[in-house]
Design a protein around this motif. Structure first.
Motif, PDB file in Angstrom:
ATOM      1  N   PHE A  45       0.807  -1.213   0.000  1.00 17.63           N
ATOM      2  CA  PHE A  45       0.000   0.000   0.000  1.00 17.63           C
ATOM      3  C   PHE A  45       0.848   1.274   0.000  1.00 17.63           C
ATOM      4  O   PHE A  45       0.408   2.310   0.477  1.00 17.63           O
ATOM      5  CB  PHE A  45      -0.964  -0.006   1.182  1.00 17.63           C
ATOM      6  N   SER A  46       2.056   1.182  -0.552  1.00 20.81           N
ATOM      7  CA  SER A  46       2.945   2.338  -0.644  1.00 20.81           C
ATOM      8  C   SER A  46       3.378   2.577  -2.079  1.00 20.81           C
ATOM      9  O   SER A  46       3.561   1.631  -2.843  1.00 20.81           O
ATOM     10  CB  SER A  46       4.201   2.114   0.216  1.00 20.81           C
ATOM     11  N   THR A  47       3.563   3.844  -2.417  1.00 19.63           N
ATOM     12  CA  THR A  47       4.109   4.157  -3.729  1.00 19.63           C
ATOM     13  C   THR A  47       5.630   4.021  -3.712  1.00 19.63           C
ATOM     14  O   THR A  47       6.244   3.810  -4.750  1.00 19.63           O
ATOM     15  CB  THR A  47       3.727   5.582  -4.166  1.00 19.63           C
ATOM     16  N   LYS A  48       6.215   4.100  -2.522  1.00 17.93           N
ATOM     17  CA  LYS A  48       7.661   3.917  -2.345  1.00 17.93           C
ATOM     18  C   LYS A  48       7.889   3.307  -0.969  1.00 17.93           C
ATOM     19  O   LYS A  48       7.296   3.747   0.018  1.00 17.93           O
ATOM     20  CB  LYS A  48       8.372   5.268  -2.451  1.00 17.93           C
ATOM     21  N   PHE A  49       8.726   2.280  -0.904  1.00 22.77           N
ATOM     22  CA  PHE A  49       9.023   1.572   0.335  1.00 22.77           C
ATOM     23  C   PHE A  49      10.501   1.220   0.300  1.00 22.77           C
ATOM     24  O   PHE A  49      10.974   0.617  -0.670  1.00 22.77           O
ATOM     25  CB  PHE A  49       8.168   0.301   0.402  1.00 22.77           C
ATOM     26  N   THR A  50      11.234   1.609   1.320  1.00 26.32           N
ATOM     27  CA  THR A  50      12.669   1.334   1.361  1.00 26.32           C
ATOM     28  C   THR A  50      13.023   0.658   2.671  1.00 26.32           C
ATOM     29  O   THR A  50      12.608   1.096   3.742  1.00 26.32           O
ATOM     30  CB  THR A  50      13.490   2.633   1.216  1.00 26.32           C
ATOM     31  N   LEU A  51      13.788  -0.413   2.550  1.00 27.12           N
ATOM     32  CA  LEU A  51      14.292  -1.153   3.699  1.00 27.12           C
ATOM     33  C   LEU A  51      15.799  -0.980   3.754  1.00 27.12           C
ATOM     34  O   LEU A  51      16.492  -1.162   2.752  1.00 27.12           O
ATOM     35  CB  LEU A  51      13.966  -2.646   3.559  1.00 27.12           C
ATOM     36  N   GLU A  52      16.295  -0.618   4.936  1.00 31.58           N
ATOM     37  CA  GLU A  52      17.730  -0.582   5.195  1.00 31.58           C
ATOM     38  C   GLU A  52      17.967  -1.387   6.466  1.00 31.58           C
ATOM     39  O   GLU A  52      17.261  -1.201   7.456  1.00 31.58           O
ATOM     40  CB  GLU A  52      18.203   0.849   5.408  1.00 31.58           C
ATOM     41  N   THR A  53      18.941  -2.273   6.440  1.00 33.56           N
ATOM     42  CA  THR A  53      19.242  -3.051   7.635  1.00 33.56           C
ATOM     43  C   THR A  53      20.728  -3.405   7.645  1.00 33.56           C
ATOM     44  O   THR A  53      21.359  -3.512   6.599  1.00 33.56           O
ATOM     45  CB  THR A  53      18.356  -4.315   7.730  1.00 33.56           C
ATOM     46  N   PHE A  62      22.411  -3.747   4.093  1.00 30.19           N
ATOM     47  CA  PHE A  62      21.521  -4.088   2.977  1.00 30.19           C
ATOM     48  C   PHE A  62      20.554  -2.940   2.770  1.00 30.19           C
ATOM     49  O   PHE A  62      20.003  -2.398   3.735  1.00 30.19           O
ATOM     50  CB  PHE A  62      20.751  -5.363   3.335  1.00 30.19           C
ATOM     51  N   LYS A  63      20.308  -2.572   1.514  1.00 32.99           N
ATOM     52  CA  LYS A  63      19.312  -1.553   1.197  1.00 32.99           C
ATOM     53  C   LYS A  63      18.587  -1.958  -0.078  1.00 32.99           C
ATOM     54  O   LYS A  63      19.224  -2.340  -1.063  1.00 32.99           O
ATOM     55  CB  LYS A  63      19.960  -0.176   1.012  1.00 32.99           C
ATOM     56  N   GLN A  64      17.252  -1.883  -0.017  1.00 38.24           N
ATOM     57  CA  GLN A  64      16.457  -2.183  -1.208  1.00 38.24           C
ATOM     58  C   GLN A  64      15.186  -1.351  -1.165  1.00 38.24           C
ATOM     59  O   GLN A  64      14.620  -1.120  -0.096  1.00 38.24           O
ATOM     60  CB  GLN A  64      16.100  -3.663  -1.289  1.00 38.24           C
ATOM     61  N   SER A  65      14.756  -0.900  -2.346  1.00 40.12           N
ATOM     62  CA  SER A  65      13.521  -0.120  -2.459  1.00 40.12           C
ATOM     63  C   SER A  65      12.564  -0.785  -3.426  1.00 40.12           C
ATOM     64  O   SER A  65      12.987  -1.446  -4.389  1.00 40.12           O
ATOM     65  CB  SER A  65      13.817   1.300  -2.957  1.00 40.12           C
ATOM     66  N   TRP A  66      11.284  -0.602  -3.146  1.00 42.35           N
ATOM     67  CA  TRP A  66      10.209  -1.048  -4.017  1.00 42.35           C
ATOM     68  C   TRP A  66       9.350   0.160  -4.330  1.00 42.35           C
ATOM     69  O   TRP A  66       9.287   1.112  -3.566  1.00 42.35           O
ATOM     70  CB  TRP A  66       9.336  -2.092  -3.324  1.00 42.35           C
ATOM     71  N   SER A  67       8.649   0.125  -5.459  1.00 46.33           N
ATOM     72  CA  SER A  67       7.733   1.200  -5.810  1.00 46.33           C
ATOM     73  C   SER A  67       6.502   0.616  -6.493  1.00 46.33           C
ATOM     74  O   SER A  67       6.451  -0.587  -6.778  1.00 46.33           O
ATOM     75  CB  SER A  67       8.423   2.233  -6.721  1.00 46.33           C
ATOM     76  N   LYS A  68       5.541   1.493  -6.729  1.00 43.25           N
ATOM     77  CA  LYS A  68       4.288   1.104  -7.396  1.00 43.25           C
ATOM     78  C   LYS A  68       3.624  -0.077  -6.704  1.00 43.25           C
ATOM     79  O   LYS A  68       3.324  -1.093  -7.330  1.00 43.25           O
ATOM     80  CB  LYS A  68       4.523   0.825  -8.871  1.00 43.25           C
ATOM     81  N   ALA A  73      10.729  -3.613  -8.061  1.00 40.15           N
ATOM     82  CA  ALA A  73      11.786  -3.706  -7.052  1.00 40.15           C
ATOM     83  C   ALA A  73      13.115  -3.261  -7.641  1.00 40.15           C
ATOM     84  O   ALA A  73      13.495  -3.697  -8.735  1.00 40.15           O
ATOM     85  CB  ALA A  73      11.906  -5.136  -6.538  1.00 40.15           C
ATOM     86  N   ASP A  74      13.805  -2.397  -6.922  1.00 40.96           N
ATOM     87  CA  ASP A  74      15.175  -2.042  -7.295  1.00 40.96           C
ATOM     88  C   ASP A  74      16.087  -3.196  -6.886  1.00 40.96           C
ATOM     89  O   ASP A  74      15.739  -3.993  -6.007  1.00 40.96           O
ATOM     90  CB  ASP A  74      15.636  -0.776  -6.579  1.00 40.96           C
ATOM     91  N   THR A  90      11.336   3.166   5.498  1.00 45.62           N
ATOM     92  CA  THR A  90      10.700   4.429   5.136  1.00 45.62           C
ATOM     93  C   THR A  90       9.727   4.138   3.998  1.00 45.62           C
ATOM     94  O   THR A  90       9.994   3.272   3.157  1.00 45.62           O
ATOM     95  CB  THR A  90      11.733   5.490   4.712  1.00 45.62           C
ATOM     96  N   TYR A  91       8.611   4.841   3.996  1.00 46.13           N
ATOM     97  CA  TYR A  91       7.619   4.568   2.967  1.00 46.13           C
ATOM     98  C   TYR A  91       6.753   5.793   2.721  1.00 46.13           C
ATOM     99  O   TYR A  91       6.652   6.684   3.555  1.00 46.13           O
ATOM    100  CB  TYR A  91       6.733   3.377   3.352  1.00 46.13           C
TER     101      TYR A  91
END
Length: 111
Positions: A45-53, A62-68, A73-74, A90-91
């Motif tokens: 339910f996000s237009t942009k979602f980023t995970l950093e761990t 680790f860092k990865q982002s998703w969109s739409k 997925a990047d 962050t989203y």
């Protein structure tokens, strides 16, 4: 990297549905959540979602982002651990999905 799924574990946890193991109703549990849906639904339910761990055992960040709504997925970015362990998400909520134009301000009561 997950040996059987051939993808990074954080990618599985946050970017693929039905990859968790908390499905048994009769098991005693000491964790919150159910089937890993919470963060995944936030991603959906996000237009942009980023995970950093960052993990001290692997000594990697680790860092990865998703969109739409998790449909794009990047590629994950991996680098050597530079700080203490952490996890940050962050989203940007897809307000259109909720027929909203902005998030309402909420007054948090003091206890």
């Amino acid at each position: 990297m997950h040996k059987e799924q051939n993808m990074y574990v954080p990618t599985m946890i946050f970017g693929h549905l039905l990859t968790s193991s908390n499905f048994e109703d009769d098991d005693k549990k000491v964790t919150g959540g159910r089937n890993g849906f919470g963060a995944k639904l936030c991603n959906v339910f996000s237009t942009k979602f980023t995970l950093e761990t960052a993990n001290k055992e692997s000594k990697k960040e680790f860092k990865q982002s998703w969109s739409k709504n998790m449909s794009k997925a990047d590629d994950p970015k991996i680098k050597p651990l530079e700080q203490k362990e952490f996890t940050r998400i962050t989203y940007k909520p897809d307000l259109e999905k909720f027929n909203m134009q902005s998030i309402d301000k909420v007054k948090i009561p003091k206890y």
